[in-house]
Design an enzyme around this catalytic site. Structure first.
Site, mmCIF file in Angstrom:
data_model
loop_
_atom_site.group_PDB
_atom_site.id
_atom_site.type_symbol
_atom_site.label_atom_id
_atom_site.label_comp_id
_atom_site.label_asym_id
_atom_site.label_seq_id
_atom_site.Cartn_x
_atom_site.Cartn_y
_atom_site.Cartn_z
ATOM 1 N N HIS A 272 0.684 -1.555 0.255
ATOM 2 C CA HIS A 272 0.273 -0.280 0.334
ATOM 3 C C HIS A 272 0.758 1.451 0.508
ATOM 4 C CE1 HIS A 272 0.317 -0.266 4.208
ATOM 5 N NE2 HIS A 272 0.643 0.550 4.689
HETATM 6 C C1 UD1 Z 1 -2.283 5.345 5.803
HETATM 7 C C2 UD1 Z 1 -1.317 6.221 6.124
HETATM 8 C C3 UD1 Z 1 -0.148 5.424 5.650
HETATM 9 C C4 UD1 Z 1 0.014 3.890 6.652
HETATM 10 C C5 UD1 Z 1 -1.784 3.046 6.057
HETATM 11 C C6 UD1 Z 1 -1.955 2.341 6.706
HETATM 12 C C7 UD1 Z 1 -0.638 8.868 6.231
HETATM 13 C C8 UD1 Z 1 -0.178 9.448 5.385
HETATM 14 N N1 UD1 Z 1 -0.605 7.297 5.568
HETATM 15 O O1 UD1 Z 1 -2.199 5.476 4.236
HETATM 16 O O2 UD1 Z 1 1.159 6.206 6.981
HETATM 17 O O3 UD1 Z 1 0.500 3.280 6.086
HETATM 18 O O4 UD1 Z 1 -3.013 4.220 6.080
HETATM 19 O O5 UD1 Z 1 -3.369 1.255 6.016
HETATM 20 O O6 UD1 Z 1 -1.941 8.933 7.389
HETATM 21 N N2 UD1 Z 1 -9.450 4.489 1.517
HETATM 22 C C9 UD1 Z 1 -10.745 3.843 1.870
HETATM 23 N N3 UD1 Z 1 -11.401 3.524 2.786
HETATM 24 C C10 UD1 Z 1 -10.568 3.566 3.731
HETATM 25 C C11 UD1 Z 1 -9.620 4.501 4.058
HETATM 26 C C12 UD1 Z 1 -9.219 5.545 2.689
HETATM 27 O O7 UD1 Z 1 -11.436 3.103 0.872
HETATM 28 O O8 UD1 Z 1 -11.081 3.192 4.689
HETATM 29 C C13 UD1 Z 1 -9.145 4.620 -0.295
HETATM 30 C C14 UD1 Z 1 -9.431 6.497 -0.343
HETATM 31 O O9 UD1 Z 1 -9.780 5.998 -1.217
HETATM 32 C C15 UD1 Z 1 -8.375 7.288 0.114
HETATM 33 C C16 UD1 Z 1 -6.698 5.889 0.236
HETATM 34 O O10 UD1 Z 1 -7.431 5.289 0.288
HETATM 35 O O11 UD1 Z 1 -7.748 7.891 -0.385
HETATM 36 C C17 UD1 Z 1 -5.295 6.239 1.097
HETATM 37 O O12 UD1 Z 1 -6.170 6.356 1.970
HETATM 38 P P1 UD1 Z 1 -5.248 7.440 3.299
HETATM 39 O O13 UD1 Z 1 -5.958 6.741 5.094
HETATM 40 O O14 UD1 Z 1 -5.126 8.852 2.696
HETATM 41 O O15 UD1 Z 1 -3.490 6.611 3.174
HETATM 42 P P2 UD1 Z 1 -3.369 5.038 3.217
HETATM 43 O O16 UD1 Z 1 -2.770 5.091 1.848
HETATM 44 O O17 UD1 Z 1 -4.445 4.794 3.586
HETATM 45 N N1 UDP Z 2 -3.281 -5.822 9.471
HETATM 46 C C1 UDP Z 2 -4.654 -6.434 8.850
HETATM 47 N N2 UDP Z 2 -5.568 -6.822 8.305
HETATM 48 C C2 UDP Z 2 -4.506 -6.318 6.113
HETATM 49 C C3 UDP Z 2 -3.750 -5.924 6.424
HETATM 50 C C4 UDP Z 2 -3.279 -5.536 7.551
HETATM 51 O O1 UDP Z 2 -5.304 -7.073 10.632
HETATM 52 O O2 UDP Z 2 -5.653 -7.196 5.844
HETATM 53 C C5 UDP Z 2 -2.954 -5.266 10.211
HETATM 54 C C6 UDP Z 2 -1.491 -5.936 10.647
HETATM 55 O O3 UDP Z 2 -1.382 -6.717 11.393
HETATM 56 C C7 UDP Z 2 -0.924 -4.915 11.341
HETATM 57 C C8 UDP Z 2 -1.561 -3.519 10.902
HETATM 58 O O4 UDP Z 2 -2.550 -3.747 9.859
HETATM 59 O O5 UDP Z 2 -1.240 -4.814 12.582
HETATM 60 C C9 UDP Z 2 -0.520 -2.770 9.778
HETATM 61 O O6 UDP Z 2 -1.577 -1.727 8.912
HETATM 62 P P1 UDP Z 2 -0.508 -1.438 7.078
HETATM 63 O O7 UDP Z 2 0.141 -2.138 7.450
HETATM 64 O O8 UDP Z 2 -1.940 -1.369 6.753
HETATM 65 O O9 UDP Z 2 -0.122 -0.046 8.202
HETATM 66 P P2 UDP Z 2 1.432 0.180 7.988
HETATM 67 O O10 UDP Z 2 1.632 -0.348 9.672
HETATM 68 O O11 UDP Z 2 2.466 -0.090 7.655
HETATM 69 O O12 UDP Z 2 1.732 1.415 8.519
#
Ligand code: UD1
Ligand code: UDP
Length: 352
Positions: free
Chosen positions: A213
């Site tokens: 991601h």
């Molecule tokens: C965010 C965090 C990242 C973290 C990740 C974990 C920041 C800058 N990024 O990235 O550090 O590793 O979460 O998963 O804070 N969306 C949905 N449903 C949701 C949330 C998001 O569909 O519940 C979609 C939206 O289109 C959104 C995109 O995902 O634009 C990205 O979401 P966003 O929270 O901006 O960043 P992440 O890539 O999720």
């Molecule tokens: N995780 C989960 N389901 C998934 C993918 C990740 O429960 O399908 C959990 C994972 O075990 C960890 C956390 O989500 O505890 C990590 O989140 P993510 O990788 O989205 O974020 P990051 O750590 O990169 O910020």
């Protein structure tokens, strides 16, 4: 009775939830602490948020700011605007933030400007790659937080180099791994192995888990296609389960990338199912931050598909290998691991 210490805790995105769970649990067992929980609403899908509250017994947030998705500036600004009245109304003694997401820096900034003390859990991690939005969030949060709770030794060094006083830095271990240890026995009862047909009469078959991601990996169609091309070669040898993050799903929906049938794309899975999959996998391929630590804690080989990591202890001591994003290197490292030459590791912090 002396006044209670009022701590306002913040969550926003999926990786915040396994970190806040043990902290909320502990705070609630101390009558001298009033623990308030605020969700910014950065993540809002059931599988990225609610399911974690239910499975981990995290209390329902007192407030949900419902900021939703947006550009970095608009999401951060919206959190700043919406948290300020909450802080003014609740008057906490301390705001506690975890991790490195936009919610982390936005709330820290609002609190610091109001003169409210800030505690940062998972402080001091640095990838030294400022193109990562999380790196900016980490540096800025640590610059204004009053209490810096660190998970690994390198973090102390980074904070001291950035001029933070030693007296504000506390080595506390890793709360996300506390969650993992607590929930692992429950996760072992998950039915996900049967649901995904990963079990037969003899037990679990060999399989891999993939998560992607990071914007640098998934926002470019070309980059994502190349990565999935490499994973196809791994999927030719065993099923690879790929719970697809919504950011990645958007890209895949736009371009419809072909893939090997054994590369199995599914929706994000809840914490317990995911922990179960991680613990039984032969190999994990990921660009996640937290999953690098979870695989090290589980002793499961992990290939990190990035050029840098903010969690070097998972490399120096754990099972993590930083393979980068070159397809040839990914396939070679995966084959090596599956042939039994994977990186051995130990649990950081425990005697060798
Ligand atoms: C965010 C965090 C990242 C973290 C990740 C974990 C920041 C800058 N990024 O990235 O550090 O590793 O979460 O998963 O804070 N969306 C949905 N449903 C949701 C949330 C998001 O569909 O519940 C979609 C939206 O289109 C959104 C995109 O995902 O634009 C990205 O979401 P966003 O929270 O901006 O960043 P992440 O890539 O999720
Ligand atoms: N995780 C989960 N389901 C998934 C993918 C990740 O429960 O399908 C959990 C994972 O075990 C960890 C956390 O989500 O505890 C990590 O989140 P993510 O990788 O989205 O974020 P990051 O750590 O990169 O910020």
């Amino acid at each position: 009775m002396s006044p209670r210490l009022k701590i306002l805790n913040i969550v926003g995105a999926r990786p915040n939830l396994p970190k806040i769970a043990p902290l909320m649990h502990e705070m609630q067992s101390h009558p001298e602490i009033e623990a308030i929980l605020v969700h910014t609403g950065q993540h809002y899908d059931e599988k990225l948020s609610d399911i974690f509250f239910r499975q981990m017994g995290i209390p329902s947030p007192h407030v949900n700011l419902e900021v939703g998705s947006g550009s970095h500036a608009s999401q951060t600004a919206e959190i700043l605007k919406r948290i300020e009245p909450v802080l003014l109304e609740r008057q906490p003694d301390l705001v506690l933030v975890v991790g490195d997401v936009n919610s982390t820096i936005a709330v820290s900034l609002a609190a610091a400007k109001l003169g409210i003390r800030v505690a940062h859990v998972e402080a001091g991690l640095r990838s030294f790659d400022r193109t990562m939005p999380e790196e900016i969030n980490r540096i800025l949060t640590d610059a204004i937080a009053d209490y810096l709770f660190v998970t690994e030794e390198d973090a102390i060094e980074h904070l001291l180099k950035e001029g933070r006083p030693r007296s504000s830095v506390f080595m506390v271990g890793n709360v996300m791994i506390d969650s993992l240890r607590h929930f692992l026995p429950i996760a072992q009862q998950s039915a996900i192995g049967d649901e995904l047909a990963l079990k037969n009469g003899a037990g679990w078959q060999r399989f891999g888990v993939l998560t992607l991601h990071r914007p640098s990996n998934v926002d470019s169609t070309e980059k994502l296609s190349r990565l999935l091309g490499a994973i196809d070669a791994v999927a030719a040898e065993m099923p690879v389960i790929f719970p697809v993050h919504p950011r990645t799903q958007h890209r895949l929906t736009q371009v419809g990338i072909q893939h090997h049938p054994q590369l199995r794309l599914i929706s994000p899975v809840g914490y317990l199912d995911f922990l179960c999959l991680l613990s039984k996998a032969s190999l994990v391929l990921t660009d996640s931050g937290g999953i690098q630590e979870e695989t090290t804690a589980l002793g499961v080989p992990c290939l990190t598909l990035r050029e840098s990591t903010e969690r070097p202890v998972t490399i120096s001591q754990g099972t993590n290998l930083l393979v980068g994003t070159d397809p040839g290197k990914i396939v070679a490292a995966a084959r090596d691991t599956l042939a039994g030459n994977g990186k051995a590791g130990r649990i950081p912090g425990l005697a060798p």
